[in-house]
Design an enzyme around this catalytic site. Sequence first.
Site, PDB file in Angstrom:
ATOM      1  N   VAL A  47      -0.884  -0.868  -7.631  1.00  0.00           N
ATOM      2  CA  VAL A  47      -0.201  -0.375  -6.438  1.00  0.00           C
ATOM      3  C   VAL A  47       1.316  -0.455  -6.629  1.00  0.00           C
ATOM      4  CG1 VAL A  47       0.167  -0.731  -3.950  1.00  0.00           C
ATOM      5  CG2 VAL A  47      -2.128  -0.995  -4.926  1.00  0.00           C
ATOM      6  N   CYS A  48       1.778  -1.507  -7.276  1.00  0.00           N
ATOM      7  CA  CYS A  48       3.214  -1.751  -7.438  1.00  0.00           C
ATOM      8  C   CYS A  48       3.977  -0.557  -8.026  1.00  0.00           C
ATOM      9  CB  CYS A  48       3.456  -3.003  -8.275  1.00  0.00           C
ATOM     10  SG  CYS A  48       2.690  -4.487  -7.586  1.00  0.00           S
ATOM     11  N   PRO A  49       3.515   0.054  -9.117  1.00  0.00           N
ATOM     12  CA  PRO A  49       4.301   1.164  -9.658  1.00  0.00           C
ATOM     13  C   PRO A  49       4.359   2.363  -8.721  1.00  0.00           C
ATOM     14  CG  PRO A  49       2.266   0.897 -10.902  1.00  0.00           C
ATOM     15  CD  PRO A  49       2.379  -0.271  -9.984  1.00  0.00           C
ATOM     16  N   LEU A  52       7.174   1.428  -6.202  1.00  0.00           N
ATOM     17  CA  LEU A  52       8.493   1.418  -6.817  1.00  0.00           C
ATOM     18  C   LEU A  52       8.936   2.829  -7.188  1.00  0.00           C
ATOM     19  CD1 LEU A  52       8.236  -1.834  -8.963  1.00  0.00           C
ATOM     20  CD2 LEU A  52       9.109  -1.557  -6.629  1.00  0.00           C
TER      21      LEU A  52
END
Length: 188
Positions: A47-49, A52
Amino acid sequence: MAVINTEIKPFTAQAYKDGKFITVTDADVKAAGWSIFVFYPADFTFVCPTELEDLAGLYGEFQKLGVEIYSVSTDTHFSHKAWHDTSPAIGKIKYTMIGDPSGTLTNNFDVMRPGVGLADRGTFVVDPQGVIQVMEITSEGVGRNASELLRKVKAAQYVAAHPGEVCPAKWEEGEKTLAPSLDLVGKI
């Protein structure tokens, strides 16, 4: 989680930005004007990328508002560089990626998962005085929306510039605000 309306605590951290390693301090953040801290669990995840990259796509819009973005995880600044160099999504990032392996910043913002060593998915909008004006925490599986964050920044900036006015739900730039008063009680 009593960090709203509190001043950010002192810190010094190593970061990756524009192909270089840099040092970032609380004084740098205050000097930058408005800031956003985006905490996320870890580099090289799922999920993080997406989050970002979403922020990277609107970074120019945030900069037009005088807002600097700092993404933060408990990874090192070296890991951030490696991720930036290998991920098409992360390679789009122009904002500062802070490494927080000691957990200082993550603990300062009260988003460290006890016993895990990873940050919760936390977002904080900090005004030019270093005071936290907006915060949002979501569970690991729930990604954030950069457009909604941009709206919240505009609302926070509006309220800061217009004492005595507040922004109602779904407020968008240019729409009517409210001026709380005794006459308004019970009429909304």
